[in-house]
Write a protein that holds these residues in place. Structure first.
Motif, PDB file in Angstrom:
ATOM      1  N   LEU A  21       0.826  -1.203   0.000  1.00 30.37           N
ATOM      2  CA  LEU A  21       0.000   0.000   0.000  1.00 30.37           C
ATOM      3  C   LEU A  21       0.861   1.255   0.000  1.00 30.37           C
ATOM      4  O   LEU A  21       0.604   2.210  -0.738  1.00 30.37           O
ATOM      5  CB  LEU A  21      -0.919  -0.001   1.227  1.00 30.37           C
ATOM      6  CG  LEU A  21      -2.077  -0.988   1.233  1.00 30.37           C
ATOM      7  CD1 LEU A  21      -2.767  -0.981   2.592  1.00 30.37           C
ATOM      8  CD2 LEU A  21      -3.079  -0.650   0.133  1.00 30.37           C
ATOM      9  N   ALA A  22       1.904   1.245   0.854  1.00 33.80           N
ATOM     10  CA  ALA A  22       2.789   2.406   0.940  1.00 33.80           C
ATOM     11  C   ALA A  22       3.532   2.628  -0.370  1.00 33.80           C
ATOM     12  O   ALA A  22       3.687   3.766  -0.828  1.00 33.80           O
ATOM     13  CB  ALA A  22       3.776   2.215   2.090  1.00 33.80           C
ATOM     14  N   ALA A  23       3.998   1.538  -0.977  1.00 33.27           N
ATOM     15  CA  ALA A  23       4.744   1.646  -2.232  1.00 33.27           C
ATOM     16  C   ALA A  23       3.856   2.154  -3.363  1.00 33.27           C
ATOM     17  O   ALA A  23       4.283   2.964  -4.194  1.00 33.27           O
ATOM     18  CB  ALA A  23       5.347   0.294  -2.599  1.00 33.27           C
ATOM     19  N   ALA A  24       2.607   1.679  -3.399  1.00 28.10           N
ATOM     20  CA  ALA A  24       1.675   2.148  -4.434  1.00 28.10           C
ATOM     21  C   ALA A  24       1.414   3.643  -4.285  1.00 28.10           C
ATOM     22  O   ALA A  24       1.380   4.390  -5.281  1.00 28.10           O
ATOM     23  CB  ALA A  24       0.372   1.357  -4.355  1.00 28.10           C
ATOM     24  N   ASP A  25       1.236   4.102  -3.049  1.00 28.61           N
ATOM     25  CA  ASP A  25       1.037   5.532  -2.805  1.00 28.61           C
ATOM     26  C   ASP A  25       2.277   6.331  -3.211  1.00 28.61           C
ATOM     27  O   ASP A  25       2.172   7.430  -3.781  1.00 28.61           O
ATOM     28  CB  ASP A  25       0.734   5.778  -1.328  1.00 28.61           C
ATOM     29  CG  ASP A  25      -0.656   5.301  -0.928  1.00 28.61           C
ATOM     30  OD1 ASP A  25      -1.478   5.012  -1.821  1.00 28.61           O
ATOM     31  OD2 ASP A  25      -0.915   5.192   0.289  1.00 28.61           O
ATOM     32  N   ARG A  51      17.859  -1.858   4.556  1.00 31.70           N
ATOM     33  CA  ARG A  51      17.293  -0.549   4.231  1.00 31.70           C
ATOM     34  C   ARG A  51      18.219   0.242   3.310  1.00 31.70           C
ATOM     35  O   ARG A  51      17.781   0.812   2.303  1.00 31.70           O
ATOM     36  CB  ARG A  51      17.040   0.227   5.511  1.00 31.70           C
ATOM     37  CG  ARG A  51      16.567   1.669   5.305  1.00 31.70           C
ATOM     38  CD  ARG A  51      16.511   2.384   6.646  1.00 31.70           C
ATOM     39  NE  ARG A  51      16.065   3.760   6.509  1.00 31.70           N
ATOM     40  CZ  ARG A  51      16.866   4.787   6.217  1.00 31.70           C
ATOM     41  NH1 ARG A  51      18.141   4.559   5.973  1.00 31.70           N
ATOM     42  NH2 ARG A  51      16.377   6.012   6.152  1.00 31.70           N
ATOM     43  N   ASP A  52      19.508   0.309   3.638  1.00 35.71           N
ATOM     44  CA  ASP A  52      20.441   1.086   2.819  1.00 35.71           C
ATOM     45  C   ASP A  52      20.560   0.514   1.413  1.00 35.71           C
ATOM     46  O   ASP A  52      20.677   1.265   0.431  1.00 35.71           O
ATOM     47  CB  ASP A  52      21.818   1.119   3.492  1.00 35.71           C
ATOM     48  CG  ASP A  52      21.821   1.955   4.764  1.00 35.71           C
ATOM     49  OD1 ASP A  52      20.863   2.707   4.971  1.00 35.71           O
ATOM     50  OD2 ASP A  52      22.791   1.844   5.542  1.00 35.71           O
ATOM     51  N   THR A  73      11.392   8.219   3.854  1.00 35.42           N
ATOM     52  CA  THR A  73      10.075   8.189   4.508  1.00 35.42           C
ATOM     53  C   THR A  73       9.344   6.902   4.200  1.00 35.42           C
ATOM     54  O   THR A  73       8.745   6.275   5.080  1.00 35.42           O
ATOM     55  CB  THR A  73       9.235   9.399   4.070  1.00 35.42           C
ATOM     56  OG1 THR A  73       9.886  10.598   4.489  1.00 35.42           O
ATOM     57  CG2 THR A  73       7.838   9.339   4.679  1.00 35.42           C
ATOM     58  N   LEU A  74       9.387   6.482   2.932  1.00 35.20           N
ATOM     59  CA  LEU A  74       8.743   5.225   2.566  1.00 35.20           C
ATOM     60  C   LEU A  74       9.340   4.065   3.350  1.00 35.20           C
ATOM     61  O   LEU A  74       8.603   3.239   3.906  1.00 35.20           O
ATOM     62  CB  LEU A  74       8.911   4.972   1.064  1.00 35.20           C
ATOM     63  CG  LEU A  74       8.504   3.569   0.577  1.00 35.20           C
ATOM     64  CD1 LEU A  74       7.005   3.358   0.746  1.00 35.20           C
ATOM     65  CD2 LEU A  74       8.925   3.358  -0.871  1.00 35.20           C
ATOM     66  N   LEU A  75      10.656   3.993   3.418  1.00 35.03           N
ATOM     67  CA  LEU A  75      11.309   2.859   4.056  1.00 35.03           C
ATOM     68  C   LEU A  75      11.214   2.906   5.580  1.00 35.03           C
ATOM     69  O   LEU A  75      11.205   1.864   6.228  1.00 35.03           O
ATOM     70  CB  LEU A  75      12.777   2.795   3.617  1.00 35.03           C
ATOM     71  CG  LEU A  75      13.008   2.680   2.106  1.00 35.03           C
ATOM     72  CD1 LEU A  75      14.477   2.468   1.809  1.00 35.03           C
ATOM     73  CD2 LEU A  75      12.178   1.549   1.510  1.00 35.03           C
ATOM     74  N   ASP A  76      11.138   4.096   6.142  1.00 35.11           N
ATOM     75  CA  ASP A  76      11.109   4.218   7.606  1.00 35.11           C
ATOM     76  C   ASP A  76       9.711   4.083   8.194  1.00 35.11           C
ATOM     77  O   ASP A  76       9.532   3.504   9.262  1.00 35.11           O
ATOM     78  CB  ASP A  76      11.710   5.552   8.040  1.00 35.11           C
ATOM     79  CG  ASP A  76      13.212   5.607   7.855  1.00 35.11           C
ATOM     80  OD1 ASP A  76      13.830   4.538   7.693  1.00 35.11           O
ATOM     81  OD2 ASP A  76      13.768   6.726   7.857  1.00 35.11           O
ATOM     82  N   THR A  77       8.719   4.649   7.511  1.00 35.47           N
ATOM     83  CA  THR A  77       7.387   4.705   8.120  1.00 35.47           C
ATOM     84  C   THR A  77       6.273   4.148   7.248  1.00 35.47           C
ATOM     85  O   THR A  77       5.152   3.997   7.728  1.00 35.47           O
ATOM     86  CB  THR A  77       7.024   6.165   8.489  1.00 35.47           C
ATOM     87  OG1 THR A  77       6.941   6.956   7.291  1.00 35.47           O
ATOM     88  CG2 THR A  77       8.070   6.764   9.415  1.00 35.47           C
ATOM     89  N   GLN A 113      11.131   1.477  14.141  1.00 35.32           N
ATOM     90  CA  GLN A 113      10.158   1.007  13.159  1.00 35.32           C
ATOM     91  C   GLN A 113       9.299  -0.120  13.720  1.00 35.32           C
ATOM     92  O   GLN A 113       8.074  -0.116  13.585  1.00 35.32           O
ATOM     93  CB  GLN A 113      10.886   0.553  11.905  1.00 35.32           C
ATOM     94  CG  GLN A 113       9.969   0.226  10.741  1.00 35.32           C
ATOM     95  CD  GLN A 113      10.755  -0.168   9.509  1.00 35.32           C
ATOM     96  OE1 GLN A 113      11.551  -1.097   9.555  1.00 35.32           O
ATOM     97  NE2 GLN A 113      10.553   0.551   8.416  1.00 35.32           N
ATOM     98  N   GLN A 114       9.933  -1.104  14.359  1.00 40.23           N
ATOM     99  CA  GLN A 114       9.188  -2.251  14.864  1.00 40.23           C
ATOM    100  C   GLN A 114       8.295  -1.862  16.044  1.00 40.23           C
ATOM    101  O   GLN A 114       7.164  -2.336  16.152  1.00 40.23           O
ATOM    102  CB  GLN A 114      10.140  -3.379  15.256  1.00 40.23           C
ATOM    103  CG  GLN A 114      10.995  -3.921  14.089  1.00 40.23           C
ATOM    104  CD  GLN A 114      10.170  -4.377  12.909  1.00 40.23           C
ATOM    105  OE1 GLN A 114       9.675  -3.570  12.124  1.00 40.23           O
ATOM    106  NE2 GLN A 114      10.008  -5.689  12.787  1.00 40.23           N
ATOM    107  N   GLU A 115       8.774  -0.998  16.909  1.00 36.55           N
ATOM    108  CA  GLU A 115       7.943  -0.580  18.035  1.00 36.55           C
ATOM    109  C   GLU A 115       6.776   0.289  17.569  1.00 36.55           C
ATOM    110  O   GLU A 115       5.697   0.268  18.183  1.00 36.55           O
ATOM    111  CB  GLU A 115       8.789   0.156  19.070  1.00 36.55           C
ATOM    112  CG  GLU A 115       9.723  -0.781  19.837  1.00 36.55           C
ATOM    113  CD  GLU A 115      10.405  -0.122  21.008  1.00 36.55           C
ATOM    114  OE1 GLU A 115      10.390   1.126  21.097  1.00 36.55           O
ATOM    115  OE2 GLU A 115      10.955  -0.871  21.852  1.00 36.55           O
TER     116      GLU A 115
END
Length: 216
Positions: A21-25, A51-52, A73-77, A113-115
């Motif tokens: 969903l995030a990637a599509a947005d 991530r890097d 932003t995409l990768l973090d949240t 991210q996990q928390e």
């Protein structure tokens, strides 16, 4: 008290669906081809790509067309803000606690991210604790992260069940410690030759219900 050690991504929550969903947005916002969603999902590899490394791949593909801040932003949240906890999973955790089980999330990844996922879904109110690989300095399948999970709640590790979707991280990790395990298949066949799960289940709710049903 008996102990349940539960994976987070693609076990308790559908991380891949949230990232999709995030990637599509992200693609729509930056005027990029919607067909790139297939490339993004494959490159992300279910969150196992560092991530890097993923950021570098995206920068190489999109160059100046996308600001580096947007990629971060995409990768973090992106996934963390969109994960949801299914009702069946929530109810299974409630059942486990009612039956006297101690539930601890054991997850690889970055702590913030996990928390965020744990708190956004309300899992922080349904489990007795969690450990994240970045915080403890060990990743599944290393035994130290499972030992840290048991220590976090003051529970003995022998006799625990490990529930997760990864043959390598979850099931092999459990096997190395002599723990029972349930592999969450999501319809996949078992192809990992060096060990086998104690039980298989299509989803995490079924996995939890099987494990707590083994208590005398």
């Amino acid at each position: 008290m008996p102990l349940l050690l539960l994976d987070l991504d693609n076990t308790l929550v559908d991380r891949d669906a949230a990232f999709r969903l995030a990637a599509a947005d992200f693609l729509a916002e930056h005027g990029l081809p919607a067909s790139d969603l297939t490339w993004l999902m494959a490159t992300d590899a279910g969150g196992y790509t560092a991530r890097d490394e993923l950021a570098e791949a995206m920068t190489g593909r999109y160059g100046d067309a996308v600001p580096a801040t947007a990629v971060r932003t995409l990768l973090d949240t992106g996934a963390a803000d969109r994960v949801r906890l299914a009702h069946s999973s929530r109810q299974a955790l409630v059942n486990a606690q009612s039956d006297g089980w101690t539930c601890v999330i054991v997850t690889n990844g970055r702590t913030v991210q996990q928390e965020t996922k744990i708190r956004n879904t309300g899992l922080d109110r349904l489990v007795q604790g969690w450990v994240v690989s970045e915080a403890v300095g060990h990743k599944k399948p290393e035994p130290e992260i499972f030992q840290a999970a048991a220590a976090a709640v003051g529970a003995p590790l022998p006799g625990a069940w490990v529930i997760g979707d990864s043959p390598h991280a979850d099931i092999a990790g459990a096997d190395a410690l002599g723990l029972r395990s349930v592999w969450v298949t999501d319809g996949r066949p078992w192809t990992h030759g060096s060990c086998r799960p104690t039980h298989t289940a299509h989803d995490v709710a079924s996995a939890i219900n099987h494990a707590i049903g083994t208590r005398p």
